[in-house]
Write a protein that holds these residues in place. Sequence first.
Motif, mmCIF file in Angstrom:
data_model
loop_
_atom_site.group_PDB
_atom_site.id
_atom_site.type_symbol
_atom_site.label_atom_id
_atom_site.label_comp_id
_atom_site.label_asym_id
_atom_site.label_seq_id
_atom_site.Cartn_x
_atom_site.Cartn_y
_atom_site.Cartn_z
ATOM 1 N N THR A 191 0.838 -1.203 0.000
ATOM 2 C CA THR A 191 0.000 0.000 0.000
ATOM 3 C C THR A 191 0.869 1.247 0.000
ATOM 4 O OG1 THR A 191 -1.984 0.982 0.972
ATOM 5 C CG2 THR A 191 -0.347 0.148 2.530
ATOM 6 N N LEU A 192 0.189 2.382 0.157
ATOM 7 C CA LEU A 192 0.824 3.699 0.150
ATOM 8 C C LEU A 192 2.154 3.708 0.922
ATOM 9 C CD1 LEU A 192 -0.185 6.716 -0.571
ATOM 10 C CD2 LEU A 192 -0.549 6.903 1.876
ATOM 11 N N PHE A 212 -3.382 -2.368 -2.134
ATOM 12 C CA PHE A 212 -4.521 -1.935 -1.310
ATOM 13 C C PHE A 212 -4.640 -0.429 -1.511
ATOM 14 C CE2 PHE A 212 -6.005 -0.243 2.829
ATOM 15 C CZ PHE A 212 -7.165 -0.978 3.022
ATOM 16 N N GLY A 213 -5.620 0.005 -2.309
ATOM 17 C CA GLY A 213 -5.772 1.419 -2.644
ATOM 18 C C GLY A 213 -5.881 1.560 -4.145
ATOM 19 N N VAL A 214 -6.548 2.639 -4.578
ATOM 20 C CA VAL A 214 -6.657 2.847 -6.025
ATOM 21 C C VAL A 214 -5.356 3.427 -6.571
ATOM 22 C CG1 VAL A 214 -7.716 5.159 -5.897
ATOM 23 C CG2 VAL A 214 -8.171 3.711 -7.864
ATOM 24 N N GLY A 215 -4.709 4.312 -5.787
ATOM 25 C CA GLY A 215 -3.476 4.954 -6.242
ATOM 26 C C GLY A 215 -2.304 3.990 -6.139
ATOM 27 N N VAL A 248 -13.092 3.002 -3.338
ATOM 28 C CA VAL A 248 -12.653 4.227 -2.656
ATOM 29 C C VAL A 248 -13.445 5.476 -3.084
ATOM 30 C CG1 VAL A 248 -10.293 3.302 -2.604
ATOM 31 C CG2 VAL A 248 -10.892 4.969 -4.354
ATOM 32 N N ARG A 280 -2.911 13.211 -4.641
ATOM 33 C CA ARG A 280 -1.604 12.886 -4.080
ATOM 34 C C ARG A 280 -0.887 14.219 -3.827
ATOM 35 N NH1 ARG A 280 -3.310 8.823 -2.695
ATOM 36 N NH2 ARG A 280 -2.688 6.702 -3.217
ATOM 37 N N HIS A 297 -4.693 12.423 5.594
ATOM 38 C CA HIS A 297 -4.955 11.402 4.559
ATOM 39 C C HIS A 297 -6.054 10.423 5.005
ATOM 40 C CE1 HIS A 297 -2.981 9.187 0.941
ATOM 41 N NE2 HIS A 297 -4.263 8.897 1.013
ATOM 42 N N THR A 355 -10.224 7.557 2.662
ATOM 43 C CA THR A 355 -11.025 6.318 2.704
ATOM 44 C C THR A 355 -11.136 5.745 4.116
ATOM 45 O OG1 THR A 355 -9.039 5.052 2.197
ATOM 46 C CG2 THR A 355 -10.459 5.634 0.336
ATOM 47 N N ARG A 395 -12.477 0.442 4.054
ATOM 48 C CA ARG A 395 -11.203 -0.272 4.100
ATOM 49 C C ARG A 395 -11.434 -1.777 3.941
ATOM 50 N NH1 ARG A 395 -7.540 3.718 6.363
ATOM 51 N NH2 ARG A 395 -7.776 5.283 4.734
HETATM 52 C C1 8YV Z 1 -5.898 4.923 0.694
HETATM 53 C C2 8YV Z 1 -5.814 6.375 -1.347
HETATM 54 O O1 8YV Z 1 -6.460 4.809 1.932
HETATM 55 O O2 8YV Z 1 -6.791 4.501 -2.435
HETATM 56 C C3 8YV Z 1 -5.943 5.375 -2.449
HETATM 57 O O3 8YV Z 1 -5.182 5.519 -3.424
HETATM 58 O O4 8YV Z 1 -5.273 7.404 -1.508
HETATM 59 C C4 8YV Z 1 -6.361 6.155 0.024
HETATM 60 O O5 8YV Z 1 -7.734 6.233 -0.058
HETATM 61 C C5 8YV Z 1 -4.423 4.858 0.871
HETATM 62 O O6 8YV Z 1 -3.736 5.700 0.064
HETATM 63 C C6 8YV Z 1 -3.985 3.456 0.584
HETATM 64 O O7 8YV Z 1 -3.840 3.273 -0.792
#
Ligand code: 8YV
Length: 312
Positions: free
Chosen positions: A46-47, A70-73, A96, A232, A279, A282, A288
Amino acid sequence: MTRPLPERVQAAARAMFDLTVRPITTPMTEAEMRASLSDFDGVVPTLGDLYTPAIFAAVPDQRCRLLANFGVGYNHIDVSAAREAGITVTNTPGAVTDATADVALTLMLMSARRAGEGERLLRAGKWEGWHPTQLLGLHLGGKTVGIVGMGRIGQAIARRCHFGFGMSVAYHSRSPKDLDFPARRLETLEALAAAVDVLVLAVPGGAETHHLINAEVLAAMQPHAHLVNIARGNVVEEAALIHALQSGQIAGAGLDVYEFEPAVPEALIAMENVVLLPHIGTAALEVREDMGLMSVANLKAFFAGETPPNLV
Ligand code: 8YV
């Protein structure tokens, strides 16, 4: 899993896989990143877990075949380097969208209506009682919102603005969109910045959008306008934003993300007209859970030999 995810998500993964959960909440170190590639068939990163080309190169005979983000970004993953290494990447779109759009509206309202400033005043014991000209902010009804990036999240924000607040919607995106609400597409970012009362950023992170909002774009904004970023942090040149706020080029900003997250410049913290959220786009359990279950669905499909539903 590179962080503890909600119990429901861990249970779903455990039902199908031999699951290891890294028990801490910070991004992985480089050594852990390398181990994630060499010791596991699939990873849910994830992030902040920075899968750079150097990390892939450091583990030439990696065991890992899927990064189920885990996350769209996924701007923390160099997708072309992953591909070259023979690793598939998936993400969690859809799950998300509404929650992130809600936080964009939270920031729009908080910034325009000076909610953070008002709450700080009250908590500091400095509220001397109501009067007709106290804490006057910008009324959003009937104003124009400018959306930068009209993807799923941008559209969810625009719908809330149009149907909920009677706002006009303008946007800038690489290509025109077929939308189910009225919206005007402006050819340049500067033209959009100049035309709106609130500019909201909803583009993906990454090299293409790095510092998209720079001094020129901020200078094009109107002095009563607000900037909102739920995308971001490095989409905005933070130093230029600080200058624009300090010099009164724009009226305020609402931020959920930061260029050097989790570091937040003292200059932003010092300004009353800036709303700073950690941040939380979500941050709701069911969201989550949905995100995590989507990652698990991607893992399941991939290891069953099928095309995962959310291929990047
Ligand atoms: C996430 C987010 O919680 O999904 C994404 O890209 O920015 C957030 O909603 C977090 O970054 C985990 O990816």
